[in-house]
Design an enzyme around this catalytic site. Sequence first.
Site, PDB file in Angstrom:
ATOM      1  N   HIS A  98       0.827  -1.219   0.000  1.00 16.71           N
ATOM      2  CA  HIS A  98       0.000   0.000   0.000  1.00 16.71           C
ATOM      3  C   HIS A  98       0.858   1.265   0.000  1.00 16.71           C
ATOM      4  O   HIS A  98       0.504   2.266   0.630  1.00 16.71           O
ATOM      5  CB  HIS A  98      -0.961   0.027   1.195  1.00 16.71           C
ATOM      6  CG  HIS A  98      -1.968  -1.076   1.198  1.00 16.71           C
ATOM      7  ND1 HIS A  98      -3.231  -0.949   0.676  1.00 16.71           N
ATOM      8  CD2 HIS A  98      -1.896  -2.358   1.647  1.00 16.71           C
ATOM      9  CE1 HIS A  98      -3.898  -2.090   0.818  1.00 16.71           C
ATOM     10  NE2 HIS A  98      -3.098  -2.965   1.401  1.00 16.71           N
ATOM     11  N   ASN A 171     -10.340  -2.890   2.351  1.00 12.81           N
ATOM     12  CA  ASN A 171     -10.006  -2.903   0.932  1.00 12.81           C
ATOM     13  C   ASN A 171     -11.266  -2.693   0.101  1.00 12.81           C
ATOM     14  O   ASN A 171     -12.376  -2.723   0.637  1.00 12.81           O
ATOM     15  CB  ASN A 171      -9.389  -4.258   0.543  1.00 12.81           C
ATOM     16  CG  ASN A 171      -7.913  -4.359   0.926  1.00 12.81           C
ATOM     17  OD1 ASN A 171      -7.249  -3.359   1.188  1.00 12.81           O
ATOM     18  ND2 ASN A 171      -7.410  -5.574   0.958  1.00 12.81           N
ATOM     19  N   HIS A 363      -3.895   1.039  12.200  1.00 15.75           N
ATOM     20  CA  HIS A 363      -3.681  -0.177  12.980  1.00 15.75           C
ATOM     21  C   HIS A 363      -5.033  -0.823  13.229  1.00 15.75           C
ATOM     22  O   HIS A 363      -5.922  -0.195  13.817  1.00 15.75           O
ATOM     23  CB  HIS A 363      -2.996   0.186  14.302  1.00 15.75           C
ATOM     24  CG  HIS A 363      -2.786  -0.981  15.222  1.00 15.75           C
ATOM     25  ND1 HIS A 363      -2.728  -2.286  14.773  1.00 15.75           N
ATOM     26  CD2 HIS A 363      -2.625  -1.039  16.567  1.00 15.75           C
ATOM     27  CE1 HIS A 363      -2.534  -3.095  15.809  1.00 15.75           C
ATOM     28  NE2 HIS A 363      -2.472  -2.368  16.898  1.00 15.75           N
TER      29      HIS A 363
HETATM   30 FE1  HDE Z   1      -2.571  -4.792   5.492  1.00 10.85          FE
HETATM   31  N1  HDE Z   1      -0.761  -3.997   5.975  1.00 10.85           N
HETATM   32  N2  HDE Z   1      -1.903  -6.602   6.042  1.00 10.85           N
HETATM   33  N3  HDE Z   1      -4.289  -5.660   4.837  1.00 10.85           N
HETATM   34  N4  HDE Z   1      -3.208  -3.041   4.852  1.00 10.85           N
HETATM   35  C1  HDE Z   1      -0.406  -2.718   5.808  1.00 10.85           C
HETATM   36  O1  HDE Z   1       0.658  -1.426   7.442  1.00 10.85           O
HETATM   37  C2  HDE Z   1      -0.797  -6.845   6.780  1.00 10.85           C
HETATM   38  C3  HDE Z   1      -4.619  -6.971   4.915  1.00 10.85           C
HETATM   39  C4  HDE Z   1      -4.465  -2.739   4.411  1.00 10.85           C
HETATM   40  O2  HDE Z   1      -3.246   3.448   3.992  1.00 10.85           O
HETATM   41  C5  HDE Z   1       0.901  -2.400   6.452  1.00 10.85           C
HETATM   42  O3  HDE Z   1       1.013   0.767   7.833  1.00 10.85           O
HETATM   43  C6  HDE Z   1      -0.714  -8.241   7.110  1.00 10.85           C
HETATM   44  C7  HDE Z   1      -6.019  -7.168   4.673  1.00 10.85           C
HETATM   45  C8  HDE Z   1      -4.522  -1.364   4.011  1.00 10.85           C
HETATM   46  O4  HDE Z   1      -1.639   3.274   5.466  1.00 10.85           O
HETATM   47  C9  HDE Z   1       1.326  -3.716   7.097  1.00 10.85           C
HETATM   48  C10 HDE Z   1      -1.799  -8.820   6.516  1.00 10.85           C
HETATM   49  C11 HDE Z   1      -6.515  -5.920   4.439  1.00 10.85           C
HETATM   50  C12 HDE Z   1      -3.251  -0.855   4.258  1.00 10.85           C
HETATM   51  C13 HDE Z   1       0.178  -4.615   6.710  1.00 10.85           C
HETATM   52  C14 HDE Z   1      -2.543  -7.793   5.863  1.00 10.85           C
HETATM   53  C15 HDE Z   1      -5.430  -5.000   4.542  1.00 10.85           C
HETATM   54  C16 HDE Z   1      -2.463  -1.923   4.783  1.00 10.85           C
HETATM   55  C17 HDE Z   1       1.911  -1.747   5.547  1.00 10.85           C
HETATM   56  C18 HDE Z   1      -2.148 -10.280   6.513  1.00 10.85           C
HETATM   57  C19 HDE Z   1      -7.948  -5.534   4.096  1.00 10.85           C
HETATM   58  C20 HDE Z   1      -2.784   0.545   3.988  1.00 10.85           C
HETATM   59  C21 HDE Z   1       2.041  -0.315   6.007  1.00 10.85           C
HETATM   60  C22 HDE Z   1      -2.729 -10.729   7.661  1.00 10.85           C
HETATM   61  C23 HDE Z   1      -8.916  -5.881   5.103  1.00 10.85           C
HETATM   62  C24 HDE Z   1      -3.027   1.425   5.162  1.00 10.85           C
HETATM   63  C25 HDE Z   1       1.195  -0.215   7.165  1.00 10.85           C
HETATM   64  C26 HDE Z   1      -2.600   2.833   4.852  1.00 10.85           C
HETATM   65  C27 HDE Z   1      -1.136  -1.779   5.188  1.00 10.85           C
HETATM   66  C28 HDE Z   1       0.126  -5.894   7.116  1.00 10.85           C
HETATM   67  C29 HDE Z   1      -3.721  -8.057   5.129  1.00 10.85           C
HETATM   68  C30 HDE Z   1      -5.610  -3.589   4.322  1.00 10.85           C
HETATM   69  C31 HDE Z   1       2.672  -4.254   6.702  1.00 10.85           C
HETATM   70  C32 HDE Z   1       0.370  -8.912   7.889  1.00 10.85           C
HETATM   71  C33 HDE Z   1      -6.778  -8.491   4.719  1.00 10.85           C
HETATM   72  C34 HDE Z   1      -5.725  -0.631   3.448  1.00 10.85           C
HETATM   73  O5  HDE Z   1       1.397  -3.615   8.485  1.00 10.85           O
END
Ligand code: HDE
Length: 697
Positions: A98, A171, A363
Amino acid sequence: MQTARHRTSQRRKPDMEPTVPSPAEKQPAETSPVKESLAPDRGLQTGDYLTTGQGVRLPDTDHSLKAGPRGPALIEDFHLREKITHFDHERIPERVVHARGSGAYGTFTAYGNAASVTKAGFLAEKGRETDVFVRFSTVLGSRGSADTVRDVRGFAVKFYTAEGNFDLVGNNMPVFFIQDAIKFPDIIHAAKWHPDREIPQAQTAHDTFWDFVSLHTEATHHVFWAMSDRGIPRSFRTMEGFGVHTFRLVDAAGKTSLVKFHWKPAAGVHSQVWEETQLTAGVDPDFHRRDLADSIDAGLFYEYELGIQVMPDDADESFEGIDLLDPTKIVPEELAPVQPIGKLVLNRNPDNFHAETEQIAFHIGNLVPGIEVTNDPLLQGRLFSYLDTQLSRLGGPNFNQLPINRPHAPVNDNQRDGMHQSVVHRGIAHYLPNSLAGSEGPVPAGPENGGYVHLPEPVRGDKVRANPVSFADHHTQAALFYRSLSPLEQDHVAEAFTFELSKCYEQAIRVRMLGVLANVDAELTAKVAAGLGLPVPEGKPVADVTPSPALTQITERAWPVTGRVVGVIGTPDKQTAALQKALKAHGVVVRVIAPVGGEGVERTFQTARSVEFDAIMVAAATTDMQMTVLLQEAFRHGKAIAVHGEGEQTLINAGIDVKAPGILFDPDPETIVAALGRHRVWERMPLLKPRASSAGA
Ligand code: HDE
């Protein structure tokens, strides 16, 4: 291709605070002039003199200090060293996923009906307004990548509620590629660029992605969403958002329900077509970002409704046979309707991309009383990841003090020190229990005082690395999704699979993925196989499913047209001015495309491309090659084309069938609005020459 616009409407006045001040800043005003440098408006830097970061006034910032005009630079030049050092460190690590995002502020207003399921005040209290910041993003591309690539879009909302921050980090697709967070590095490694050459950028049309998803069939349902038109939205205004996981809501009496969160765009769900996205990525890589910012500047705000699907909190955590802890499954809206519980309006642009959009830290564990998590194993892993990632991305544990991350609720956390501490804390009793802070607190708050008390759920189980058996079906809902789409949308899915798999080098990967598709839908498999020139594999396609009409984007409904753009080929005159006025009343933006620039001209024949417009009006005769291309593209992409006066000849010159659907002769503004409201001239699309692959299927 830039739009030169004066951004005045939503600009903050210089005397306004750049962001909400922290409780520390809300202390009584200091009288010492020294404290002026700490005033909330220090971000404006409108003082009289240029200074160093230490406040020393500077006589010259254009020449380094040298031993003579032709001599070497001197190390004692503290200004040179400070200026360059700061510059060297201007970037923070981009998000590992992202990375490419755009943000806006807004207001969420609760309808109050959610009080029946949650005690969360910002949802339950009718009319309560809560400040929010929303960040939309793509997942795979780097910070500088194009907006319109085929990808999942992030839809992350930070609610600055009176009870503390609540983040709904969702999402634009309701399911995910994996069922357990431990697989996240695998799917992301596979989907991002190849590590040897760092290509391809921001796309899944390559070997490692299809290698992984063809071996890992729990990704199948999500891949269908990504290959559908949902993967290429027209704008952030026209996307749905989903919390994906099931959450547990708790009402004032302690009763619980299982819910899924949905954002429903007031403008409806609309997408680009594939060729359009590719052109847009070159013509205007900032297409979505620009639309968001320009729309807000023009007062054409993005609007969404927050809705919830409410399911009983039964012991098996399932609904109608669907395991609610499985993030690869949806609950069709026909089984559990989405009930609107509030409205979101995005109405203010950030002032500084880095400080706000880049530094915002979401978070999924930012929860408020009334909202709890479930044991969805994807959600559980995310609870760890988000806090952890901010430590390296934002350089330490004090990122909550950054203005964009500060809660609008008072913070009394007894946390002290750490990198980038920006609060000068006072007192000595930053621990509990203590007897030195007197009656001032802070003391723990029980539920009667708004404390977040976790539900006392019983937890027991064997320590295992295993999924519930109910997670095993990877194909039925992919078929449910595919078969709920209109025939045109199904063609798009087939074309997307064909395109992406064609881009793989390894034949074995294509063959294996066809095998996965064969376990979903036979007709789709045949189409993709034909496009790839491969035999149709045997499979066990999913038997009959009950389609969910809510999943299709193409309907008879005419949607609001706020923010849609009409290009007028002609010169600015009374006619274009009248049209502009009439369409503006509907929130439509009209841009005149003239042979050369001038008063009232926003695009010239040289600078205009079809992808910037939702509809075209041709009001002049021309044989200009660029206009021919523009009209052919608009025609091919199913856009309405209005014709005035000599415009008909221009269409004939461009080889366009003027009798085709959606060629509107001398339409009144209402007819144009009606056409825009349906997004595209769907009747025209099947008449266009089909691709060899679709024709052969
Ligand atoms: Fe994320 N995801 N994600 N994700 N995600 C990040 O956090 C992660 C997942 C989503 O505009 C990170 O600050 C793991 C699902 C959005 O700043 C990180 C898993 C969904 C955004 C991270 C998922 C999301 C992130 C990277 C598997 C939809 C952008 C930078 C379990 C429900 C937020 C940050 C923004 C961002 C980890 C899966 C949505 C690395 C480990 C499912 C919208 O922490």
